[in-house]
Motif scaffolding. Structure first.
Motif, PDB file in Angstrom:
ATOM      1  N   LYS A  41      23.832 -33.480  26.271  1.00 54.73           N
ATOM      2  CA  LYS A  41      25.288 -33.497  26.166  1.00 54.73           C
ATOM      3  C   LYS A  41      25.956 -34.119  27.385  1.00 54.73           C
ATOM      4  O   LYS A  41      27.141 -34.419  27.352  1.00 54.73           O
ATOM      5  N   SER A  42      25.227 -34.277  28.472  1.00 56.82           N
ATOM      6  CA  SER A  42      25.799 -34.784  29.715  1.00 56.82           C
ATOM      7  C   SER A  42      25.837 -36.301  29.718  1.00 56.82           C
ATOM      8  O   SER A  42      24.904 -36.954  29.257  1.00 56.82           O
ATOM      9  N   VAL A  43      26.937 -36.853  30.214  1.00 55.25           N
ATOM     10  CA  VAL A  43      27.112 -38.301  30.213  1.00 55.25           C
ATOM     11  C   VAL A  43      27.643 -38.783  31.562  1.00 55.25           C
ATOM     12  O   VAL A  43      28.196 -38.015  32.339  1.00 55.25           O
ATOM     13  N   VAL A  44      27.457 -40.070  31.793  1.00 54.40           N
ATOM     14  CA  VAL A  44      28.000 -40.746  32.968  1.00 54.40           C
ATOM     15  C   VAL A  44      28.948 -41.827  32.469  1.00 54.40           C
ATOM     16  O   VAL A  44      28.615 -42.567  31.545  1.00 54.40           O
ATOM     17  N   ILE A  45      30.115 -41.888  33.071  1.00 58.56           N
ATOM     18  CA  ILE A  45      31.060 -42.951  32.760  1.00 58.56           C
ATOM     19  C   ILE A  45      31.449 -43.573  34.106  1.00 58.56           C
ATOM     20  O   ILE A  45      31.823 -42.857  35.028  1.00 58.56           O
ATOM     21  N   CYS A  46      31.283 -44.858  34.229  1.00 56.97           N
ATOM     22  CA  CYS A  46      31.521 -45.557  35.496  1.00 56.97           C
ATOM     23  C   CYS A  46      32.659 -46.559  35.338  1.00 56.97           C
ATOM     24  O   CYS A  46      32.846 -47.136  34.272  1.00 56.97           O
ATOM     25  N   GLY A  47      33.365 -46.776  36.408  1.00 53.83           N
ATOM     26  CA  GLY A  47      34.471 -47.720  36.408  1.00 53.83           C
ATOM     27  C   GLY A  47      34.004 -49.163  36.339  1.00 53.83           C
ATOM     28  O   GLY A  47      32.817 -49.471  36.388  1.00 53.83           O
ATOM     29  N   LYS A  48      34.983 -50.053  36.252  1.00 57.13           N
ATOM     30  CA  LYS A  48      34.707 -51.477  36.094  1.00 57.13           C
ATOM     31  C   LYS A  48      34.092 -52.105  37.336  1.00 57.13           C
ATOM     32  O   LYS A  48      33.453 -53.150  37.246  1.00 57.13           O
ATOM     33  N   VAL A  49      34.280 -51.502  38.491  1.00 59.04           N
ATOM     34  CA  VAL A  49      33.771 -52.071  39.743  1.00 59.04           C
ATOM     35  C   VAL A  49      32.242 -52.060  39.789  1.00 59.04           C
ATOM     36  O   VAL A  49      31.623 -52.984  40.300  1.00 59.04           O
ATOM     37  N   ALA A  50      31.631 -51.023  39.234  1.00 61.63           N
ATOM     38  CA  ALA A  50      30.168 -50.915  39.245  1.00 61.63           C
ATOM     39  C   ALA A  50      29.559 -51.935  38.282  1.00 61.63           C
ATOM     40  O   ALA A  50      30.068 -52.149  37.184  1.00 61.63           O
ATOM     41  N   THR A  51      28.458 -52.533  38.709  1.00 60.81           N
ATOM     42  CA  THR A  51      27.747 -53.468  37.836  1.00 60.81           C
ATOM     43  C   THR A  51      26.970 -52.678  36.792  1.00 60.81           C
ATOM     44  O   THR A  51      26.716 -51.477  36.969  1.00 60.81           O
ATOM     45  N   LEU A  52      26.572 -53.344  35.722  1.00 62.58           N
ATOM     46  CA  LEU A  52      25.788 -52.679  34.681  1.00 62.58           C
ATOM     47  C   LEU A  52      24.498 -52.126  35.262  1.00 62.58           C
ATOM     48  O   LEU A  52      24.071 -51.020  34.916  1.00 62.58           O
ATOM     49  N   LYS A  53      23.893 -52.860  36.180  1.00 58.98           N
ATOM     50  CA  LYS A  53      22.657 -52.409  36.823  1.00 58.98           C
ATOM     51  C   LYS A  53      22.902 -51.108  37.595  1.00 58.98           C
ATOM     52  O   LYS A  53      22.097 -50.176  37.518  1.00 58.98           O
ATOM     53  N   GLU A  54      24.011 -51.031  38.335  1.00 61.06           N
ATOM     54  CA  GLU A  54      24.338 -49.816  39.078  1.00 61.06           C
ATOM     55  C   GLU A  54      24.603 -48.645  38.132  1.00 61.06           C
ATOM     56  O   GLU A  54      24.148 -47.521  38.374  1.00 61.06           O
ATOM     57  N   LYS A  55      25.338 -48.921  37.058  1.00 60.35           N
ATOM     58  CA  LYS A  55      25.648 -47.877  36.087  1.00 60.35           C
ATOM     59  C   LYS A  55      24.377 -47.299  35.473  1.00 60.35           C
ATOM     60  O   LYS A  55      24.221 -46.087  35.360  1.00 60.35           O
ATOM     61  N   LYS A  56      23.463 -48.179  35.084  1.00 58.52           N
ATOM     62  CA  LYS A  56      22.199 -47.729  34.493  1.00 58.52           C
ATOM     63  C   LYS A  56      21.382 -46.927  35.499  1.00 58.52           C
ATOM     64  O   LYS A  56      20.738 -45.936  35.151  1.00 58.52           O
ATOM     65  N   ARG A  57      21.403 -47.365  36.758  1.00 57.17           N
ATOM     66  CA  ARG A  57      20.659 -46.663  37.811  1.00 57.17           C
ATOM     67  C   ARG A  57      21.209 -45.253  38.025  1.00 57.17           C
ATOM     68  O   ARG A  57      20.451 -44.287  38.136  1.00 57.17           O
ATOM     69  N   ILE A  58      22.523 -45.139  38.056  1.00 63.19           N
ATOM     70  CA  ILE A  58      23.154 -43.827  38.225  1.00 63.19           C
ATOM     71  C   ILE A  58      22.784 -42.907  37.071  1.00 63.19           C
ATOM     72  O   ILE A  58      22.367 -41.768  37.275  1.00 63.19           O
ATOM     73  N   ALA A  59      22.919 -43.396  35.846  1.00 61.27           N
ATOM     74  CA  ALA A  59      22.601 -42.593  34.659  1.00 61.27           C
ATOM     75  C   ALA A  59      21.133 -42.174  34.656  1.00 61.27           C
ATOM     76  O   ALA A  59      20.808 -41.023  34.363  1.00 61.27           O
ATOM     77  N   LYS A  60      20.257 -43.100  35.007  1.00 61.98           N
ATOM     78  CA  LYS A  60      18.820 -42.794  35.019  1.00 61.98           C
ATOM     79  C   LYS A  60      18.494 -41.749  36.079  1.00 61.98           C
ATOM     80  O   LYS A  60      17.726 -40.819  35.824  1.00 61.98           O
ATOM     81  N   MET A  61      19.068 -41.887  37.261  1.00 64.41           N
ATOM     82  CA  MET A  61      18.790 -40.932  38.342  1.00 64.41           C
ATOM     83  C   MET A  61      19.270 -39.530  37.993  1.00 64.41           C
ATOM     84  O   MET A  61      18.630 -38.545  38.355  1.00 64.41           O
ATOM     85  N   LEU A  62      20.380 -39.436  37.278  1.00 62.13           N
ATOM     86  CA  LEU A  62      20.898 -38.128  36.890  1.00 62.13           C
ATOM     87  C   LEU A  62      20.247 -37.606  35.613  1.00 62.13           C
ATOM     88  O   LEU A  62      20.312 -36.415  35.323  1.00 62.13           O
ATOM     89  N   GLY A  63      19.662 -38.519  34.826  1.00 63.69           N
ATOM     90  CA  GLY A  63      19.046 -38.116  33.567  1.00 63.69           C
ATOM     91  C   GLY A  63      20.057 -37.945  32.454  1.00 63.69           C
ATOM     92  O   GLY A  63      19.820 -37.213  31.495  1.00 63.69           O
ATOM     93  N   PHE A  64      21.222 -38.602  32.584  1.00 70.31           N
ATOM     94  CA  PHE A  64      22.301 -38.512  31.601  1.00 70.31           C
ATOM     95  C   PHE A  64      22.459 -39.836  30.867  1.00 70.31           C
ATOM     96  O   PHE A  64      22.012 -40.871  31.332  1.00 70.31           O
ATOM     97  N   ARG A  65      23.152 -39.790  29.720  1.00 69.16           N
ATOM     98  CA  ARG A  65      23.456 -41.013  28.971  1.00 69.16           C
ATOM     99  C   ARG A  65      24.618 -41.737  29.629  1.00 69.16           C
ATOM    100  O   ARG A  65      25.537 -41.112  30.169  1.00 69.16           O
ATOM    101  N   LEU A  66      24.602 -43.055  29.558  1.00 73.16           N
ATOM    102  CA  LEU A  66      25.692 -43.889  30.047  1.00 73.16           C
ATOM    103  C   LEU A  66      26.618 -44.196  28.872  1.00 73.16           C
ATOM    104  O   LEU A  66      26.150 -44.646  27.828  1.00 73.16           O
ATOM    105  N   VAL A  67      27.910 -43.908  29.024  1.00 70.04           N
ATOM    106  CA  VAL A  67      28.885 -44.179  27.958  1.00 70.04           C
ATOM    107  C   VAL A  67      30.071 -44.947  28.534  1.00 70.04           C
ATOM    108  O   VAL A  67      30.295 -44.951  29.746  1.00 70.04           O
TER     109      VAL A  67
END
Length: 86
Positions: A40-66
């Motif tokens: 149920k946990s998700v990560v939502i990142c702003g436009k400044v972060a690159t897709l690579k950074e967003k995926k890395r954050i989501a993977k490190m936390l173990g959450f889905r990227l939305v």
């Protein structure tokens, strides 16, 4: 922001602070006897972060990227809001 058993964490460019955020979440859970539901946990990142950074954050936390989520009837989106959002 806390609401019932939900937690919203806001951070500036969290890519370099993920370990600290994970530690804070872990301590919070242990203090209150809670467990993270990664399905149920998700990560939502702003436009400044690159897709690579967003995926890395989501993977490190173990959450889905939305790109958007609905929280208690309020749309949290990364795009300009439209009439339908309200």
């Amino acid at each position: 922001m806390l609401q019932a058993d939900d937690i919203l964490i806001f951070s500036k460019n969290a890519a370099h602070k993920i370990a600290l955020i994970k530690q804070i979440i872990s301590k919070f859970c242990s203090w209150f006897g809670l467990k993270i539901n990664c399905k149920k946990s998700v990560v939502i990142c702003g436009k400044v972060a690159t897709l690579k950074e967003k995926k890395r954050i989501a993977k490190m936390l173990g959450f889905r990227l939305v790109n958007e989520l609905n929280y208690f009837g309020v749309n949290i989106v990364l795009r300009r809001s439209v009439a339908l959002d309200f």
